[in-house]
Enzyme design. Structure first.
Site, PDB file in Angstrom:
ATOM      1  N   ASP A   1     -67.707 -49.546  55.725  1.00 24.38           N
ATOM      2  CA  ASP A   1     -68.192 -50.518  54.762  1.00 24.38           C
ATOM      3  C   ASP A   1     -69.706 -50.645  54.890  1.00 24.38           C
ATOM      4  O   ASP A   1     -70.290 -50.199  55.890  1.00 24.38           O
ATOM      5  CB  ASP A   1     -67.519 -51.871  55.005  1.00 24.38           C
ATOM      6  CG  ASP A   1     -67.527 -52.772  53.783  1.00 24.38           C
ATOM      7  OD1 ASP A   1     -68.217 -52.443  52.795  1.00 24.38           O
ATOM      8  OD2 ASP A   1     -66.833 -53.806  53.816  1.00 24.38           O
ATOM      9  N   GLY A   2     -70.331 -51.253  53.923  1.00 23.66           N
ATOM     10  CA  GLY A   2     -71.757 -51.517  53.987  1.00 23.66           C
ATOM     11  C   GLY A   2     -72.044 -52.865  54.628  1.00 23.66           C
ATOM     12  O   GLY A   2     -71.145 -53.548  55.102  1.00 23.66           O
TER      13      GLY A   2
ATOM     14  N   ASP B   1     -75.240 -56.246  54.418  1.00 21.22           N
ATOM     15  CA  ASP B   1     -76.489 -56.765  53.870  1.00 21.22           C
ATOM     16  C   ASP B   1     -77.544 -56.945  54.954  1.00 21.22           C
ATOM     17  O   ASP B   1     -78.742 -56.859  54.671  1.00 21.22           O
ATOM     18  CB  ASP B   1     -76.220 -58.093  53.159  1.00 21.22           C
ATOM     19  CG  ASP B   1     -75.259 -57.917  51.989  1.00 21.22           C
ATOM     20  OD1 ASP B   1     -75.568 -57.125  51.086  1.00 21.22           O
ATOM     21  OD2 ASP B   1     -74.195 -58.551  51.993  1.00 21.22           O
TER      22      ASP B   1
ATOM     23  N   LYS C   1     -72.422 -60.011  55.474  1.00 20.66           N
ATOM     24  CA  LYS C   1     -71.830 -59.276  54.365  1.00 20.66           C
ATOM     25  C   LYS C   1     -71.447 -60.276  53.280  1.00 20.66           C
ATOM     26  O   LYS C   1     -71.366 -61.464  53.542  1.00 20.66           O
ATOM     27  CB  LYS C   1     -70.592 -58.494  54.818  1.00 20.66           C
ATOM     28  CG  LYS C   1     -70.932 -57.302  55.714  1.00 20.66           C
ATOM     29  CD  LYS C   1     -69.690 -56.543  56.158  1.00 20.66           C
ATOM     30  CE  LYS C   1     -68.775 -56.142  55.042  1.00 20.66           C
ATOM     31  NZ  LYS C   1     -69.457 -55.318  53.997  1.00 20.66           N
TER      32      LYS C   1
ATOM     33  N   GLU D   1     -63.008 -57.905  52.921  1.00 21.31           N
ATOM     34  CA  GLU D   1     -63.684 -56.992  53.836  1.00 21.31           C
ATOM     35  C   GLU D   1     -63.444 -57.387  55.290  1.00 21.31           C
ATOM     36  O   GLU D   1     -63.216 -56.529  56.149  1.00 21.31           O
ATOM     37  CB  GLU D   1     -65.185 -56.968  53.527  1.00 21.31           C
ATOM     38  CG  GLU D   1     -65.514 -56.264  52.228  1.00 21.31           C
ATOM     39  CD  GLU D   1     -66.953 -56.415  51.796  1.00 21.31           C
ATOM     40  OE1 GLU D   1     -67.439 -55.601  51.002  1.00 21.31           O
ATOM     41  OE2 GLU D   1     -67.609 -57.381  52.252  1.00 21.31           O
TER      42      GLU D   1
END
Length: 269
Positions: free
Chosen positions: A98-99, A101, A111, A120
């Protein structure tokens, strides 16, 4: 597992930002092996990961079962030919990618910029390992410059927001501003039908404490702080390079020795 991508797989003329996202996603896809149950994140960097995995499915015969963290990721994964299942179907995941922030030196995360942090976090904590794909701009010394999302139920949301603001008086943060996230002229709603309050804190002195305080408030569903969940960060660079930061460098040896890299793993047994 080493994955080869043809020269035309990354479209020509990518901006430096998009090249960095692609580079991190390409590197992280090499952690995925046939037979795995994989959590797929949400966001622009995760979208590149889905493209990479879709290529591996079509060109290399990769066989995985994927649990997406949002409806838009699920739609993209199906379009790429990836088998999409629910977390209930598989029970437990080998890996989530996952990404983020923001991430700090301890690999704690913020996130939820895309509003999917509830799913998530559920998917990430139901995995043996979480890998974050990102670019250098997301690396910070201290979390907090990116607004911290807090998902809340619509019923009585004004009262919940007031309680959130009052709770911030007792924690170590740099500022205490909150805003209701909007989608045009209407409040933004998550896939679960909830609202998001974004906290503009500037600095978070104790992420673990803040997460616990927020989640004790009636009406709060989940916040975007991911503490002690991420194991590995893959950073992509604008020139196409990548680097890997491992919180536990030799994870496999710990597993072989009987160690546990996820404190929730026994739930699957």
């Amino acid at each position: 597992m080493t994955t080869f991508f043809p020269a035309d797989f990354a479209p020509a003329g990518l901006s430096p930002v998009e090249m960095a996202k692609f580079a991190s996603a390409r590197r992280a896809s090499a952690f995925v092996e046939s037979g795995m149950r994989v959590g797929l994140g949400t966001g622009s960097t995760a979208a590149w990961l889905v493209k990479c995995l879709g290529h591996m499915v079509r060109a290399e015969g990769l066989q995985i079962r994927a649990v997406p963290t949002s409806e838009r990721t699920a739609q993209q994964a199906r379009a790429e030919g990836i088998e999409v299942v629910s977390l209930q179907d598989v029970g437990w995941l080998d890996l989530t990618i996952d990404g983020a922030d923001e991430f700090d030196p301890a690999l704690n995360l913020i996130k939820g910029g895309g509003g999917a942090h509830l799913r998530e976090k559920i998917v990430a904590t139901a995995s043996d390992r979480m890998i974050v794909i990102t670019d250098p701009s997301k690396q910070v010394a201290t979390l907090g410059m990116f607004p911290l999302p807090v998902e809340i139920v619509p019923f009585g949301w004004q009262a919940t927001r007031q309680l959130i603001e009052e709770s911030l008086l007792g924690v170590d943060v740099g500022a205490r501003k909150s805003t209701l996230r909007m989608n045009g002229t209407q409040p933004f709603t998550t896939d679960e039908g909830n609202l998001i309050i974004d906290l503009h804190l500037g600095r978070i002195g104790n992420a673990r404490q803040l997460s616990l305080v927020l989640n004790q408030i009636a009406g709060v569903v989940e916040n975007g702080l991911f503490v002690d969940i991420c194991d590995t960060v893959v950073i992509g660079h604008p020139d196409g390079r990548d680097e890997v930061i491992d919180l536990i460098p030799d994870l496999e040896s710990l597993v072989d020795a009987g160690g546990e890299d996820n404190i929730f793993k026994d739930i699957a047994d």
